[in-house]
Design a protein around this motif. Structure first.
Motif, PDB file in Angstrom:
ATOM      1  N   GLN A  68      28.714  33.234  43.551  1.00  0.00           N
ATOM      2  CA  GLN A  68      27.189  33.429  43.605  1.00  0.00           C
ATOM      3  C   GLN A  68      26.394  32.358  44.221  1.00  0.00           C
ATOM      4  O   GLN A  68      25.689  32.773  44.930  1.00  0.00           O
ATOM      5  CB  GLN A  68      27.000  33.599  42.001  1.00  0.00           C
ATOM      6  CG  GLN A  68      25.513  34.282  41.860  1.00  0.00           C
ATOM      7  CD  GLN A  68      25.141  34.308  40.549  1.00  0.00           C
ATOM      8  OE1 GLN A  68      25.610  34.007  39.608  1.00  0.00           O
ATOM      9  NE2 GLN A  68      24.531  35.464  40.218  1.00  0.00           N
ATOM     10  N   ASP A  69      26.875  31.203  43.910  1.00  0.00           N
ATOM     11  CA  ASP A  69      25.915  30.047  44.488  1.00  0.00           C
ATOM     12  C   ASP A  69      26.862  29.733  45.916  1.00  0.00           C
ATOM     13  O   ASP A  69      27.781  28.907  46.051  1.00  0.00           O
ATOM     14  CB  ASP A  69      25.978  28.809  43.451  1.00  0.00           C
ATOM     15  CG  ASP A  69      25.440  27.771  44.080  1.00  0.00           C
ATOM     16  OD1 ASP A  69      24.634  27.780  45.268  1.00  0.00           O
ATOM     17  OD2 ASP A  69      25.503  26.555  43.696  1.00  0.00           O
ATOM     18  N   ILE A  70      26.240  30.090  46.961  1.00  0.00           N
ATOM     19  CA  ILE A  70      26.950  29.958  48.114  1.00  0.00           C
ATOM     20  C   ILE A  70      26.919  28.788  48.853  1.00  0.00           C
ATOM     21  O   ILE A  70      25.799  27.994  48.917  1.00  0.00           O
ATOM     22  CB  ILE A  70      26.457  31.109  49.230  1.00  0.00           C
ATOM     23  CG1 ILE A  70      26.615  32.423  48.739  1.00  0.00           C
ATOM     24  CG2 ILE A  70      27.089  30.958  50.585  1.00  0.00           C
ATOM     25  CD1 ILE A  70      25.666  33.349  49.462  1.00  0.00           C
ATOM     26  N   PHE A  71      27.960  28.260  49.283  1.00  0.00           N
ATOM     27  CA  PHE A  71      27.978  26.672  49.938  1.00  0.00           C
ATOM     28  C   PHE A  71      28.676  26.933  51.358  1.00  0.00           C
ATOM     29  O   PHE A  71      30.053  27.202  51.083  1.00  0.00           O
ATOM     30  CB  PHE A  71      28.376  25.750  49.018  1.00  0.00           C
ATOM     31  CG  PHE A  71      28.297  24.426  49.695  1.00  0.00           C
ATOM     32  CD1 PHE A  71      27.146  23.326  49.046  1.00  0.00           C
ATOM     33  CD2 PHE A  71      29.253  23.707  50.559  1.00  0.00           C
ATOM     34  CE1 PHE A  71      27.155  22.364  49.563  1.00  0.00           C
ATOM     35  CE2 PHE A  71      29.209  22.512  50.954  1.00  0.00           C
ATOM     36  CZ  PHE A  71      28.047  21.612  50.490  1.00  0.00           C
ATOM     37  N   LEU A  72      27.866  26.437  52.473  1.00  0.00           N
ATOM     38  CA  LEU A  72      28.735  26.593  53.581  1.00  0.00           C
ATOM     39  C   LEU A  72      28.365  24.952  54.055  1.00  0.00           C
ATOM     40  O   LEU A  72      27.545  24.514  53.963  1.00  0.00           O
ATOM     41  CB  LEU A  72      27.875  27.275  54.398  1.00  0.00           C
ATOM     42  CG  LEU A  72      28.021  28.918  54.172  1.00  0.00           C
ATOM     43  CD1 LEU A  72      27.442  29.821  55.431  1.00  0.00           C
ATOM     44  CD2 LEU A  72      29.541  29.216  53.952  1.00  0.00           C
ATOM     45  N   TYR A  73      29.653  24.585  54.730  1.00  0.00           N
ATOM     46  CA  TYR A  73      29.676  23.292  55.120  1.00  0.00           C
ATOM     47  C   TYR A  73      29.037  22.994  56.416  1.00  0.00           C
ATOM     48  O   TYR A  73      28.944  24.163  57.148  1.00  0.00           O
ATOM     49  CB  TYR A  73      31.243  22.640  55.198  1.00  0.00           C
ATOM     50  CG  TYR A  73      31.722  22.357  53.920  1.00  0.00           C
ATOM     51  CD1 TYR A  73      31.463  21.300  53.370  1.00  0.00           C
ATOM     52  CD2 TYR A  73      32.444  23.312  53.102  1.00  0.00           C
ATOM     53  CE1 TYR A  73      31.988  20.852  51.968  1.00  0.00           C
ATOM     54  CE2 TYR A  73      33.065  23.065  52.029  1.00  0.00           C
ATOM     55  CZ  TYR A  73      32.607  21.724  51.256  1.00  0.00           C
ATOM     56  OH  TYR A  73      33.385  21.587  50.051  1.00  0.00           O
ATOM     57  N   SER A  74      28.483  21.974  56.852  1.00  0.00           N
ATOM     58  CA  SER A  74      27.853  21.759  57.982  1.00  0.00           C
ATOM     59  C   SER A  74      29.173  21.758  59.042  1.00  0.00           C
ATOM     60  O   SER A  74      29.521  20.507  59.732  1.00  0.00           O
ATOM     61  CB  SER A  74      27.206  20.481  58.439  1.00  0.00           C
ATOM     62  OG  SER A  74      26.487  20.233  59.557  1.00  0.00           O
ATOM     63  N   ASP A  75      29.601  22.576  59.393  1.00  0.00           N
ATOM     64  CA  ASP A  75      30.834  22.834  60.275  1.00  0.00           C
ATOM     65  C   ASP A  75      30.863  24.121  61.306  1.00  0.00           C
ATOM     66  O   ASP A  75      29.821  24.879  60.944  1.00  0.00           O
ATOM     67  CB  ASP A  75      32.252  22.958  59.289  1.00  0.00           C
ATOM     68  CG  ASP A  75      33.456  22.691  60.208  1.00  0.00           C
ATOM     69  OD1 ASP A  75      33.541  22.350  61.294  1.00  0.00           O
ATOM     70  OD2 ASP A  75      34.475  22.668  59.336  1.00  0.00           O
ATOM     71  N   THR A  76      31.830  24.443  61.736  1.00  0.00           N
ATOM     72  CA  THR A  76      31.783  25.528  62.539  1.00  0.00           C
ATOM     73  C   THR A  76      32.026  26.690  61.617  1.00  0.00           C
ATOM     74  O   THR A  76      32.472  26.826  60.470  1.00  0.00           O
ATOM     75  CB  THR A  76      32.912  25.610  63.688  1.00  0.00           C
ATOM     76  OG1 THR A  76      34.248  25.735  62.941  1.00  0.00           O
ATOM     77  CG2 THR A  76      32.757  24.566  64.592  1.00  0.00           C
TER      78      THR A  76
END
Length: 579
Positions: A419-427
């Protein structure tokens, strides 16, 4: 003391390097005694004794000693610096590893700012102590002792006079060390508060701007900043309180030399060359005296930091990995809850979040979990991968209690779209393949297509090679959700858990995602859990659980729940699906 002993275990690995450095440093200190003695001999033999041929020999020896000391000082300083960096590397590695083996309960109770201050300021204080303070303290202590011994061989009465200030120095050092440690601890705590405040405001800058709360947040930060300033000033007052005492003691040394040395020379108890030699050794008493207060501060600062790091490292791990049980492939259920109760604070008397939850899920089933906000939906699915442990009851995967699995084995069977979306600073490709680093591009494409993300990804400037901003800045909520879903799908897990992953997409996109999930390869072996507020997401599920206040109030398929005309049916009607 336990913290110091624990910290020493990291230093002991490189003790022979440090011992070698200390030996080199000790030789260096011994050579410091040569030049003042030669200066006295020049006075005695060259100036007074007229042996001018000795002057060049004395000067060459002094130059050689100075050159050797310069090279050796560089060598042992670099040795201590490189060793401190190795120790810091090992410490930081273990601290970071400790962060990863802690569970959600631990992170719930520890602020990110506190953890960041341990990883940065506290570790750097320890490194500074090893690289600089440790050998400087040893060097000056040895220097002081060596100077006293040599001076005593020249003139015991004058040496005794020069040591009048030593009791004062020791008293001041003891008093200072008692007061400065709690002051430094307060500085570290306020620094952690400052870190936390900065992190929250930088991470939440969009919320701040959306509600025009810049002035309020600036004022709040000012309060934290002032507290940090006050803590530093309090520490500074303690730190420099005894500095005038040290400076006065150091400043009195030349006066004592002139007064007592002059009287001894006048009355014939001390020769001129001895007086000159004493003058050369004077700085060996003066430098340790002046550095004393700074050494006490740096030692206490490092001790405070190692205490804080040790406290964090020795906090209990609430979720211990199991012994490594093997799943039973012929187990009748993929997932089974037996009379499970849970409380986020199990050792406190507060209401249970989940109460006597029991259900079983067969392989290939899709389970929908619905209910009002705060009913315990996310908490329930968090128990499957042991992000938390149950207070009562058991959770089984393939017939084995989850507490018996090794954690990597257990969580390797499960994939989450949280639910808590986390995307890395990546492609984009890197984010999707996060759980499967060796995934082929075809696997990434397939996962993105199932999540209905392939289309908008290919429209990006660099397609799958596009760098997404920190936490997915620049992407819409629906786009982030679909990339998060693709990341879970790419793992091809035995258990797929989707926590409200289509809440930010339109109905048409949701239908495409649901259809693709239904056709997904391996579905016949996979148990899928879907937590949702939109009942359209769970309408076709094999089992729907309706939670209310931590209890299962209703269960069954869509058709059976509609016939009951209970909470689910009313919710369905309110969402205009059954009209």
């Amino acid at each position: 003391m336990r913290a110091i002993k624990w910290g020493w275990s990291y230093v002991a690995v490189y003790k022979w390097r440090l011992i070698f450095g200390l030996i080199v440093n000790t030789i260096n200190i011994a050579l410091m005694l040569v030049n003042p003695l030669l200066a006295g001999l020049i006075v005695q033999n060259v100036i007074e004794g007229a042996q001018y041929e000795l002057l060049m020999q004395y000067l060459l020896i002094m130059i050689a000693v100075t050159a050797y000391r310069s090279v050796s000082r560089y060598l042992f300083a670099m040795l201590f610096e490189s060793t401190s960096q190795k120790i810091l590397f090992n410490l930081r590695r273990d601290v970071y590893h400790r962060l990863h083996i802690q569970n959600f309960t631990w992170f719930d109770k520890n602020r990110v700012g506190d953890l960041m201050s341990r990883m940065t300021g506290d570790l750097e204080a320890v490194r500074h102590f090893i690289a600089f303070v440790s050998y400087m303290v040893i060097e000056h202590v040895l220097l002081y002792i060596a100077a006293v011994i040599v001076m005593a061989t020249i003139s015991p009465p004058l040496t005794l006079a020069m040591l009048i200030t030593t009791p004062v120095l020791l008293y001041a050092a003891v008093k200072q060390s008692k007061g400065v440690r709690p002051a430094f601890r307060n500085v570290r705590e306020q620094f952690a508060n400052l870190n936390s405040t900065c992190r929250e405001n930088i991470g939440g800058n969009r919320v701040v701007k959306a509600f025009t709360k810049e002035a309020h947040e600036t004022e709040k930060f000012t309060e934290v900043n002032e507290a940090f300033y006050s803590a530093n000033m309090d520490a500074a007052h303690v730190r420099i309180k005894y500095f005038p005492v040290m400076e006065t003691c150091a400043a009195l040394l030349p006066w004592f030399l002139l007064l007592f040395g002059g009287l001894l020379t006048i009355y014939g108890h001390l020769e001129l060359w001895q007086m000159v030699a004493f003058g050369g050794y004077l700085w060996m008493l003066d430098a340790p005296t002046r550095i004393f207060t700074w050494a006490v501060n740096d030692i206490q600062n490092a001790a405070t930091s190692i205490d804080k790091i040790y406290e964090m490292m020795k906090q209990p791990i609430f979720i211990e990995s199991g012994t490594g049980a093997t799943a039973a492939d012929d187990a009748p259920f993929a997932v089974e809850f037996k009379d499970v109760s849970f409380n986020y604070a199990p050792f406190e008397t507060s209401e249970l979040v989940l109460k006597k939850i029991s259900f079983a899920v067969k392989k290939g089933w899709t389970v929908g979990i619905v209910g009002a906000t705060g009913s315990g939906k996310t908490t329930l699915i968090n128990l499957i991968a042991r992000f938390y442990d149950t207070c009562k009851g058991e959770v089984f995967i393939n017939g084995v209690d989850v507490r018996e699995y090794a954690l990597p084995e257990l969580r390797g069977r499960i994939a989450y779209a949280m639910q808590d979306i986390f995307l890395y600073s990546d492609t984009v490709e890197g984010n999707i393949a996060f759980g499967v680093p060796n995934a082929s591009m075809e696997d990434v494409y397939d996962a993105a297509k199932i999540a209905d993300a392939d289309g908008f990804i290919r429209e990006m400037p660099e397609g799958y090679d596009t760098i997404v901003g920190e936490r997915g800045v620049g992407l819409s909520g629906g786009q982030k959700q679909r990339i998060s879903l693709a990341r879970a799908i790419a793992v091809n897990p035995e258990i797929l858990i989707l926590d409200d992953v289509t809440s930010a997409v339109d109905m048409e996109t949701e239908q495409r995602v649901q259809a693709a999930l239904a056709e997904m390869k391996g579905k016949e072996k996979r148990a899928t859990f879907i937590v949702a507020h939109r009942l359209s997401s769970v309408k076709d599920a094999d089992l729907i659980l309706v939670l209310s206040h931590g209890e299962i109030k209703e269960r069954g398929t869509h058709a059976t729940l509609m016939k009951k005309n209970g909470y689910y049916a009313k919710m369905y009607e309110e969402q205009n699906y059954g009209a």
